[in-house]
Design an enzyme around this catalytic site. Structure first.
Site, short mmCIF file in Angstrom:
data_model
loop_
_atom_site.label_atom_id
_atom_site.label_comp_id
_atom_site.label_asym_id
_atom_site.label_seq_id
_atom_site.Cartn_x
_atom_site.Cartn_y
_atom_site.Cartn_z
N ASP A 288 0.86 -1.17 0.00
CA ASP A 288 0.00 0.00 0.00
C ASP A 288 0.91 1.23 0.00
OD1 ASP A 288 -2.11 1.73 -0.01
OD2 ASP A 288 -3.21 0.74 1.60
C1 NOJ Z 1 -3.96 3.95 0.02
C2 NOJ Z 1 -5.13 3.05 0.22
O1 NOJ Z 1 -5.03 2.40 1.47
C3 NOJ Z 1 -5.30 2.01 -0.86
O2 NOJ Z 1 -6.53 1.37 -0.68
C4 NOJ Z 1 -5.21 2.64 -2.22
O3 NOJ Z 1 -5.42 1.66 -3.22
C5 NOJ Z 1 -3.85 3.28 -2.38
N1 NOJ Z 1 -3.68 4.31 -1.35
C6 NOJ Z 1 -3.65 3.90 -3.75
O4 NOJ Z 1 -4.46 5.00 -3.91
#
Ligand code: NOJ
Length: 760
Positions: A288
Site C-alpha cells: 500500500d
Molecule cells: C492507500 C489506500 O489504502 C489504498 O486502498 C489505495 O489503493 C492506495 N492508497 C492507492 O491509492
C-alpha cells in the site's frame, strides 16, 4: 497492385514495431516464461529494480509530459508503473516515453482506485453488497473495467475485501461488510467483472486488498494494529481474499496493519509462507502507499535501506510510493543483504503481469481515444448504475406505509445533503459529481408535485470537524446562523405535506482516514431532525452514510428511514425511483447497526460465551452483557424492509442425516403477501452445535435473491454438502466434524425458522 500490397506489409510491420518497441511478444507459441526470461536476460540489475517501482506521476503539465520529472525517471528505466493518474492523453504520452525512450521499451502499468466505477459511478462497495445481487455487482465491475480500460487504466486497486466488524472504521465503506461468505461472493463477482480475458482490451487487472485483516484495525482507528487468532483469520477474515485469488485476481496489495506484531508489508509468514507457498499465488504483490517507509515508524528498521530489504525478503514485489526499492536495493545487493534471486523473482512477477495484460504486444492497448469517447459514461452504463443503486438502498423503517410517496402535493426537502451534487458519489470516486437529491427528485417526481427546499443546517456546527474531511469534496458551509437556517426550514416544512430530511454523513466522513468515535447523527443535524419531528408532519429520513450509524432516536421517532448510502453518479434518480415507488426497495444490511458505539466491534456470527443470554433477554446478572444496553443490534445483519411483505413457511430438510460425500436439501416457501411485486433476499445460516473449537452461533452459508410477484409463492432450495460445514480446527486443518448442525432460513439473521440434521 503489387506496390500497394508491399506498402501494406511495410506499414503493418512499422505499426506493430511502434506499438511493441524492439521487444515484442508475438502471438506465437512463445511462452510467457521464455519471453520474460529472454527479456530479463537483457536487463541490468538497475533496470530490474526499476520495474519494482510504482510511482506517483508528480507534477505533469498536459502537453508537456515528455519534459516532466517522471518522464526522466521512465527514460532511465526506473519506473515499473504509475498510480493514480487520470487522463488518457497524459497516460498515452508517458507510455510513449517508456516504449520509445527507455532502453528496453518495457511498457508501464497504470493503476487507479476504480473501486465502484469509473465515470459511471456505482454505489460505494458497502452499499453494493447490500443488494446481494452478484450478477449486478459483476456487471458493475465489468462496466468499470470497460470505462477505465478505455481511458488508459490497466490495473485497478480493487476489490477491497476486508471484513469489518466496527463501523468506527471509515473504510468499512469500501468493502462488503461483516460477513465472510457474502464477502467471498462479492470478491469473486468483482474479480470476474474486472478480468476474465486479457486478450480483450476491456479487461483490467484486479488487486485484492488490503492483505491482510486491515478491517480489524483495533478500536476502528485507521492504520491501527490487528491482533487476531489464527483460527479466526482462517475461518473468517481470509475467506474473501482467498476467493478473490481463486477467481484469478492478478495482484495483491499489502495492508497497513501489523499481524502478530509484524506489519503485513514485512510479514514473510503472510506474503511468502501463506500467500505464495500455501495458496500458490502466481501474481504480484504491491505494497500500500508508502507502506515500506512506514515500517520505520512501526519499529522494523531505522532507515529506508533496512526496511526496503525487509519488505523484499518478506515477499513484496512492488513498492508503492516509498521509493525505497529504487533508491536502496542495489546497495543492499552489493552489501549482501539481499540476493539477486529475490530481485529477479519480483521483477519476473511484474513483467508477467505486463505480459498477461498484453502490454508487450500493444502498450497502447488501453489508450484508444475512440473507445474512450464511445465507452465512457454511456446511457446503458448509467442505467445499470441507477438500477443497482435502487437495489442497494435499505428501507430501515416504514411506519404505516408512509413510503412510497404519492406523486402529488408539496414536499419539503430539507437538510445539508439535499443540494450537494459533489456528495452523491461517495468515497474513492473517479468522477466527482452526481445530480443532487433535489435535482433527482424534481426529475422523478412528475409535474403534480411541488418541491420546496431549505438547507436547515450545516453538516455540523463544528467547523474544525468539517475541515478534517480529507478525501471527497468538502461540503459547502453556509454562513447563516443555525437559528436562521432552522427558522427557514420550519417555514418551508410548514408549507408542505411531507418532509424529506436529507441527513447523515458527507462523503468525506467515510473512506480512508475517516474513523469516527461517535456514530450518532451530528449535532445540528440531530437538532434539526428533532425540530422537524415536532411539526407533526410526516418525515422520511433519507440517510446518507458510508458506515452503519447509531440511529436509536431516529428509529423511535421518525416514521420512515431509507438508507441510501452514497449511491454513485445516478443516486439522485435512483432515490426518486424508490421514494415514488417505481422501484421497490430490496437491499438488506451487510453490516449490523448497533444501538450504541459501545457495542462495537460486533458481528452476528460471533462465538458463544459460556454465559450467553437467551434471545430477547436482558438483563441477567453474571451473564455476558452490558448494564446500560441490551446485546441486540438496532438493525441486524441481513435486515431490510420492502413495500410489500413476505411470509416464510414450511421449512423442510430432505433428510435428518448427511453423509460426508452426500448432500441434503433445505427448503422453505416464501410468499409475497403484499400488493406489490418485489425482490426478496432469502438467507440460510448454519450452526455447528458441538465442535473441537467453539463455533459461531450462526454463519451465513447460502442466500438467494428472488423475484416474487404480488401473491406469488416460491419454494426456495439450498443444497448442503459437507464442504459447506468445513472449518479450520486449532491445527488449521480444514475439516467437517460429525455431529448436529442447525439450519436457519429466513429474511434476516435474527428472524428465521430452524431445523437440525446430523453429519454422519
Ligand atoms: C492507500 C489506500 O489504502 C489504498 O486502498 C489505495 O489503493 C492506495 N492508497 C492507492 O491509492
Amino acid at each position: 497492385m503489387k506496390i500497394k500490397k508491399y506498402l501494406f506489409i511495410v506499414l503493418s510491420f512499422w505499426i506493430s514495431n511502434i506499438w511493441a518497441g524492439p521487444i515484442k511478444a508475438t502471438k506465437s507459441k512463445q511462452s510467457m516464461d521464455e519471453f520474460v526470461g529472454n527479456l530479463m536476460s537483457k536487463m541490468t540489475v538497475d533496470e530490474k529494480i526499476g520495474q519494482l517501482n510504482l510511482s506517483g506521476a508528480g507534477y505533469v503539465v498536459a502537453g508537456q509530459e515528455m519534459n516532466s520529472d517522471i518522464a526522466k525517471s521512465i527514460c532511465k528505466g526506473q519506473v515499473g508503473g504509475i498510480l493514480s493518474l487520470k487522463g488518457l492523453n497524459t497516460i498515452r504520452e508517458l507510455q510513449t516515453v517508456a516504449v520509445k525512450k527507455s532502453r528496453l521499451s518495457i511498457p508501464l502499468l497504470f493503476g487507479l482506485d476504480v473501486i465502484h466505477g469509473y465515470e459511471t459511478t456505482f454505489p460505494i462497495p458497502l452499499a453494493m453488497s447490500c443488494s446481494w445481487d452478484m450478477d449486478a455487482i459483476e456487471k458493475a465491475a465489468r462496466i468499470a473495467a470497460i470505462e477505465a480500460s478505455a481511458n488508459g487504466i490497466c490495473w485497478t486497486f480493487s476489490p477491497m475485501v476486508d471484513i469489518c466488524h466496527d463501523g468506527r472504521w471509515g473504510r468499512i465503506a469500501e468493502g462488503a461488510g461483516e460477513d465472510p461468505f457474502l464477502g467471498a461472493a462479492v470478491a469473486t463477482a468483482l474479480v470476474k467483472g474486472y478480468q476474465e480475458d486479457f486478450s480483450s482490451n476491456t479487461d483490467i487487472m484486479a488487486c485484492v486488498k488490503h492483505f491482510a485483516l486491515y478491517g480489524a484495525a483495533e478500536a476502528g482507528r485507521d492504520y491501527n494494529l490487528v491482533d487476531m487468532s489464527k483460527t479466526r483469520m482462517f475461518n473468517e477474515y481470509f475467506l474473501p481474499y482467498k476467493a478473490a485469488l481463486d477467481a484469478g485476481a492478478g495482484s495483491v496489495m499489502t495492508s497497513f496493519n501489523t499481524i502478530n506484531g509484524i506489519p503485513s508489508t514485512a510479514n514473510k509468514w503472510l506474503l511468502t509462507d501463506l500467500l505464495r507457498n500455501q495458496w500458490n499465488f502466481k501474481g504480484f504483490v504491491v505494497t500500500d502507499a508508502t507502506a515500506i517507509a512506514e515500517l520505520i515508524n512501526h519499529g522494523m528498521g531505522s532507515n529506508m535501506q533496512e526496511v526496503s530489504a525487509l519488505a523484499l525478503n518478506a515477499g513484496v514485489d512492488m513498492d508503492m510510493g516509498s521509493q525505497g526499492f529504487v533508491n536502496t536495493l542495489k546497495q543492499s545487493l552489493n552489501e549482501g543483504k539481499i540476493n539477486e534471486d529475490e530481485i529477479n523473482n519480483a521483477c519476473r512477477h511484474i513483467l508477467e503481469a505486463k505480459y498477461k495484460l498484453g502490454l508487450f504486444g500493444n502498450p497502447y492497448k488501453y489508450c484508444d481515444v475512440n473507445r474512450s469517447m464511445k465507452d465512457t459514461g454511456t446511457q446503458e452504463h448509467r442505467a445499470s448504475a441507477r438500477k443497482l443503486a435502487t437495489e442497494s438502498f435499505v428501507l430501515l423503517k416504514n411506519e404505516n406505509n408512509l413510503l412510497p410517496l404519492q406523486r402529488k402535493g408539496t414536499i419539503a426537502v430539507i437538510g445539508p445533503l439535499a443540494d450537494a451534487s459533489n456528495n452523491m458519489v461517495g468515497t474513492w470516486s473517479v468522477a466527482k459529481n452526481g445530480k443532487s437529491l433535489i435535482e433527482g427528485l424534481k426529475q422523478t417526481a412528475g409535474n403534480d408535485v411541488k418541491i420546496l427546499y431549505a438547507r436547515g443546517c450545516n453538516l455540523t456546527n463544528d467547523e474544525k470537524f468539517q475541515e478534517r474531511e480529507t478525501i471527497g469534496s468538502p461540503l459547502y458551509r453556509d454562513n447563516r446562523s443555525k437559528e436562521e437556517m432552522l427558522k427557514e426550514a420550519l417555514e418551508v416544512a410548514g408549507k408542505s405535506d411531507i418532509i424529506i430530511a436529507a441527513l447523515g454523513e458527507s462523503a468525506g466522513m467515510s473512506g480512508e482516514s475517516s474513523s469516527r468515535s461517535d456514530l450518532r447523527m451530528l449535532d445540528v443535524q440531530q437538532e434539526l431532525l428533532e425540530a422537524l419531528s415536532k411539526t407533526g408532519k410526516p418525515i422520511v429520513l433519507v440517510l446518507f452514510n458510508g458506515r452503519p450509524l447509531v440511529l436509536k432516536w431516529e428509529k423511535e421517532n421518525i416514521p420512515a428511514i431509507l438508507d441510501v448510502w452514497f449511491g454513485g453518479s445516478e443516486a439522485a434518480l435512483a432515490i426518486g425511483d424508490v421514494l415514488f415507488g417505481d422501484a421497490n426497495p430490496s437491499g438488506k444490511l451487510t453490516a449490523s447497526f448497533p444501538q450504541n458505539v459501545g457495542q462495537l466491534p460486533y458481528s452476528y456470527n460471533h462465538l458463544n460465551t459460556g454465559r450467553p443470554l437467551e434471545k430477547g433477554q436482558w438483563f441477567r446478572k453474571f451473564h455476558s452483557e452490558y448494564l446500560d444496553v441490551s446485546n441486540d443490534m438496532l438493525f441486524p445483519f441481513g435486515f431490510g424492509l420492502s413495500y410489500t411483505s413476505y411470509q416464510y413457511s414450511d421449512m423442510r430438510l430432505s433428510s435428518p442425516a448427511l453423509n460426508a460425500d452426500g448432500s441434503i436439501m433445505a427448503s422453505i416457501t416464501v410468499t409475497n403477501t403484499g400488493k406489490r411485486d418485489g425482490d426478496e433476499i432469502v438467507q440460510m445460516y448454519l450452526q455447528d452445535v458441538v465442535g473441537s473449537i467453539s463455533r459461531p452461533v450462526k454463519e451465513l452459508k447460502g442466500f438467494k435473491r428472488i423475484h416474487l410477484n404480488a401473491g406469488e409463492s416460491k419454494q426456495i432450495n439450498f443444497t448442503i454438502t459437507s464442504d459447506l460445514l468445513k472449518f479450520y480446527n486449532d491445527k488449521l486443518q480444514l475439516i467437517a466434524e460429525p455431529g448436529e448442525f442447525r439450519v436457519m432460513i429466513g429474511p434476516d439473521s435474527e428472524d428465521y425458522q430452524s431445523q437440525s440434521f446430523k453429519l454422519e
